[in-house]
Design an enzyme around this catalytic site. Structure first.
Site, PDB file in Angstrom:
ATOM      1  N   GLU A 131       0.652  -1.156  -0.076  1.00  0.00           N
ATOM      2  CA  GLU A 131       0.004   0.201   0.031  1.00  0.00           C
ATOM      3  C   GLU A 131       0.729   1.272  -0.012  1.00  0.00           C
ATOM      4  OE1 GLU A 131      -2.742  -0.431   3.331  1.00  0.00           O
ATOM      5  OE2 GLU A 131      -3.707  -2.201   2.502  1.00  0.00           O
TER       6      GLU A 131
ATOM      7  N   ASN B 173       1.813  -4.818  -3.154  1.00  0.00           N
ATOM      8  CA  ASN B 173       0.460  -5.357  -2.922  1.00  0.00           C
ATOM      9  C   ASN B 173      -0.577  -4.057  -2.496  1.00  0.00           C
ATOM     10  OD1 ASN B 173      -1.303  -7.691  -2.219  1.00  0.00           O
ATOM     11  ND2 ASN B 173      -1.091  -6.864  -0.045  1.00  0.00           N
TER      12      ASN B 173
ATOM     13  N   HIS C 226     -10.231  -6.065  -2.167  1.00  0.00           N
ATOM     14  CA  HIS C 226     -11.477  -5.648  -1.235  1.00  0.00           C
ATOM     15  C   HIS C 226     -12.530  -4.962  -1.744  1.00  0.00           C
ATOM     16  CE1 HIS C 226      -9.093  -7.592   1.922  1.00  0.00           C
ATOM     17  NE2 HIS C 226      -8.122  -6.608   1.838  1.00  0.00           N
TER      18      HIS C 226
ATOM     19  N   GLU D 216      -6.140 -10.818  -1.280  1.00  0.00           N
ATOM     20  CA  GLU D 216      -6.730 -10.745  -0.261  1.00  0.00           C
ATOM     21  C   GLU D 216      -8.564 -10.644  -0.777  1.00  0.00           C
ATOM     22  OE1 GLU D 216      -5.506  -7.352   2.149  1.00  0.00           O
ATOM     23  OE2 GLU D 216      -3.600  -7.895   1.902  1.00  0.00           O
TER      24      GLU D 216
ATOM     25  N   ASP E 181     -12.154 -10.131  -0.643  1.00  0.00           N
ATOM     26  CA  ASP E 181     -13.668 -10.167   0.051  1.00  0.00           C
ATOM     27  C   ASP E 181     -14.607  -9.345  -0.614  1.00  0.00           C
ATOM     28  OD1 ASP E 181     -12.513  -7.919   1.146  1.00  0.00           O
ATOM     29  OD2 ASP E 181     -12.304  -8.725   3.167  1.00  0.00           O
TER      30      ASP E 181
HETATM   31  C1  XIL Z   1      -6.291  -6.403   8.227  1.00  0.00           C
HETATM   32  C2  XIL Z   1      -6.375  -7.621   9.097  1.00  0.00           C
HETATM   33  O1  XIL Z   1      -7.325  -8.639   8.576  1.00  0.00           O
HETATM   34  C3  XIL Z   1      -7.079  -7.198  10.377  1.00  0.00           C
HETATM   35  O2  XIL Z   1      -6.859  -8.114  11.454  1.00  0.00           O
HETATM   36  C4  XIL Z   1      -5.968  -6.073  10.967  1.00  0.00           C
HETATM   37  O3  XIL Z   1      -6.765  -5.520  12.284  1.00  0.00           O
HETATM   38  C5  XIL Z   1      -5.991  -4.790  10.267  1.00  0.00           C
HETATM   39  O4  XIL Z   1      -5.386  -5.541   8.799  1.00  0.00           O
HETATM   40  N1  XIL Z   1      -5.105  -4.681   3.580  1.00  0.00           N
HETATM   41  C6  XIL Z   1      -3.943  -5.566   3.933  1.00  0.00           C
HETATM   42  C7  XIL Z   1      -4.050  -6.326   5.210  1.00  0.00           C
HETATM   43  O5  XIL Z   1      -2.637  -5.521   3.425  1.00  0.00           O
HETATM   44  O6  XIL Z   1      -3.017  -6.566   5.954  1.00  0.00           O
HETATM   45  C8  XIL Z   1      -5.338  -5.969   6.028  1.00  0.00           C
HETATM   46  O7  XIL Z   1      -5.429  -6.898   6.951  1.00  0.00           O
HETATM   47  C9  XIL Z   1      -6.554  -5.624   5.344  1.00  0.00           C
HETATM   48  C10 XIL Z   1      -6.190  -4.520   4.268  1.00  0.00           C
END
Ligand code: XIL
Length: 485
Positions: free
Chosen positions: A264, A309, A345, A374, A376
């Site tokens: 990020e 990422n 996400h 990741e 969802d």
């Molecule tokens: C999130 C985790 O799922 C949580 O448990 C934590 O509190 C915050 O981070 N992008 C990312 C992940 O790269 O590391 C994040 O994970 C979600 C967004």
């Protein structure tokens, strides 16, 4: 250009280059100061470091994994001209990259967490996700724990819940530490490393023949207070970062297949500007530090694929453009960057770009890997924490679109779902009023999202008739019918 079907598959036969002893300071000599480590592999995990003569075999006791890629395939392929690290730098050993055309392959590091046993029974069966995925695509989920779970009224799922672990091992062929590899966990005090939780996940993955995605080596979030609030000179910060990267990557060399090296780094503003205030490394050391982070990680594990990422890079947009330009430039200069990860996400409250695949494809055209890291898909939920039927169907379609894009992009080798049970997902915690983002109901019943992922995989690999005719998929056929999908 080669295709998915003629890519070489790997059998994970790696050569021992001398496993590190557990609990010893990693990379003595390569790091600017002694690194204290704690958290050796716990006996409770039921595994131990394996003898060198068992080197490299994923001895997970699973039926039928021969010929599955132990690693995403990036070897032995004709590649684009002379990126130091893209696909096509095959070195003949079925695993490495970036070693320079025609050079002798260096010995590969053996994962020190190779287990003696502990595999979950019945994994990757016909009626699972990993069981129907193509050989060169890993389907992943997270080892849930840390982060928001620490404030919840349940213990961390991964270490405390055998049913959760069993589920993950049965359904998935890749795992990502949700939080245990972030700075605040790994280096809670300056120079004091705690690997206990992270090691247990690695041992679990090795016991079950799963790939590992390492997350994350540098980020603006979830850093320990001593780092964010410390008063360090530039030279000291650089030393801290180098020590961390070398210590962590070398510990898991041969175990972790893909690393999120920089997470990020761009903002969500119109210009997708670089995070030069909130990211301590970029603020204090300049964006040039990114070259070093990738280089240090590569030196410690030349076989690991090193990724950028980010979220909101789900199409041809400004943020994705910034990554494209940055990675192109780094490849030109020979920086060992090997991959671009789209976190993915998504929310049903926002639109979804129809250029998702086009975006992945342009990175693929650079000769680097891509991954859905990741995914969802959340939406507004009712009192039962469910989206409307329309949003549920829309979420399923987005899962399918993203997976199909990954299947159709040659070097997209990893598709990871961020969470298993909604009650434990980061989504309700982070986006109040939204949820229903994962692929299972609260009792591990399958949602339409699960079933559409399964159908997409089956139809891709075996065709529509296999999906329609095979009794193994009856449950999901029914769930999709009921959802009108
Ligand atoms: C999130 C985790 O799922 C949580 O448990 C934590 O509190 C915050 O981070 N992008 C990312 C992940 O790269 O590391 C994040 O994970 C979600 C967004």
């Amino acid at each position: 250009m080669f295709t998915r079907s003629n890519r070489r598959t790997l059998t994970a036969a790696v050569v021992c280059a001398g496993a590190l002893a557990l609990g010893t300071p990693a990379m003595a000599g390569a790091t600017p100061g002694p690194a204290q480590q704690s958290g050796v592999l716990s006996a409770d995990a039921g595994v131990s470091a394996k003898a060198a003569d068992q080197a490299g075999q994923k001895s997970n006791g699973r039926p039928d994994h021969a010929g599955q890629p132990g690693k995403p395939d990036h070897a032995g392929q004709p590649g684009p001209p002379d990126h130091a690290n893209g696909k096509g730098k095959g070195n003949g050993n079925g695993k490495g990259h970036g070693n320079g055309g025609g050079q002798e392959a260096p010995e590969q590091t053996q994962c020190q967490f190779t287990p003696e046993g502990g595999a979950v029974e019945g994994a990757w069966g016909r009626d699972t996700l990993a069981g129907v995925a193509p050989d060169d695509l890993r389907i992943g989920n997270i080892a849930a724990g840390g982060g928001h779970h620490s404030d919840a009224d349940y213990p961390d799922p991964f270490p405390s819940d055998p049913e959760y672990r069993e589920h993950i091992a049965q359904e998935y062929s890749s795992v990502t530490h949700e939080n245990y590899l972030k700075w605040e966990f790994v280096q809670p005090e300056q120079g004091v490393y705690d690997f206990e939780q992270a090691d247990a996940v690695v041992a679990f993955a090795e016991a079950n023949g799963m790939d590992l995605r390492g997350h994350a080596l540098s980020w603006h979030s979830q850093n320990p207070d001593w780092l964010e609030e410390g008063d360090f000179t530039e030279a000291e910060l650089r030393e801290i970062l180098e020590d961390h990267v070398r210590t962590v990557v070398s510990r898991y060399a041969g175990c972790i297949d893909q690393w999120d090296v920089a997470n990020e780094i761009f903002r969500d503003d119109e210009a997708a500007s670089i995070r030069d205030t909130e990211n301590i490394w970029i603020r204090e050391l300049g964006p040039e530090i990114l070259d070093d982070v990738f280089t240090w990680a590569h030196e410690e594990d030349p076989d690991a694929l090193l990724f950028y990422n980010d979220y909101n890079v789900d199409g041809l947009n400004a943020k994705a453009d910034r990554y494209y330009d940055l990675i192109s430039d780094q490849l030109e200069r020979g920086v060992p960057v090997h991959g671009f990860g789209a976190q993915t996400h998504l929310s049903m409250q926002y639109g979804f770009d129809d250029t998702y695949q086009e975006n992945l494809q342009r990175f693929d055209d650079l000769g680097i890997h891509t991954a859905v890291t990741e995914i969802d898909v959340r939406g507004a939920v009712d009192e039962n924490d469910r989206m409307s039927p329309e949003d549920r169907a829309g979420a399923a379609e987005r899962y399918a679109t993203v997976l199909q894009a990954c299947l159709d992009v040659s070097l997209c080798n990893s598709f990871t779902i961020w969470g298993t049970l909604d009650a434990q997902s980061w989504v309700p915690n982070t986006f109040p009023g939204e949820g229903d983002a994962t692929v299972h109901e609260g009792d591990y019943e399958r949602k339409p999202t699960y079933c559409i992922v399964q159908r997409t995989l089956v139809e891709h690999g075996e065709g529509a008739s296999a999906w329609e005719d095979d009794a193994s998929f009856e449950e999901c056929r029914g769930i999709l019918d009921a959802a009108g999908l």
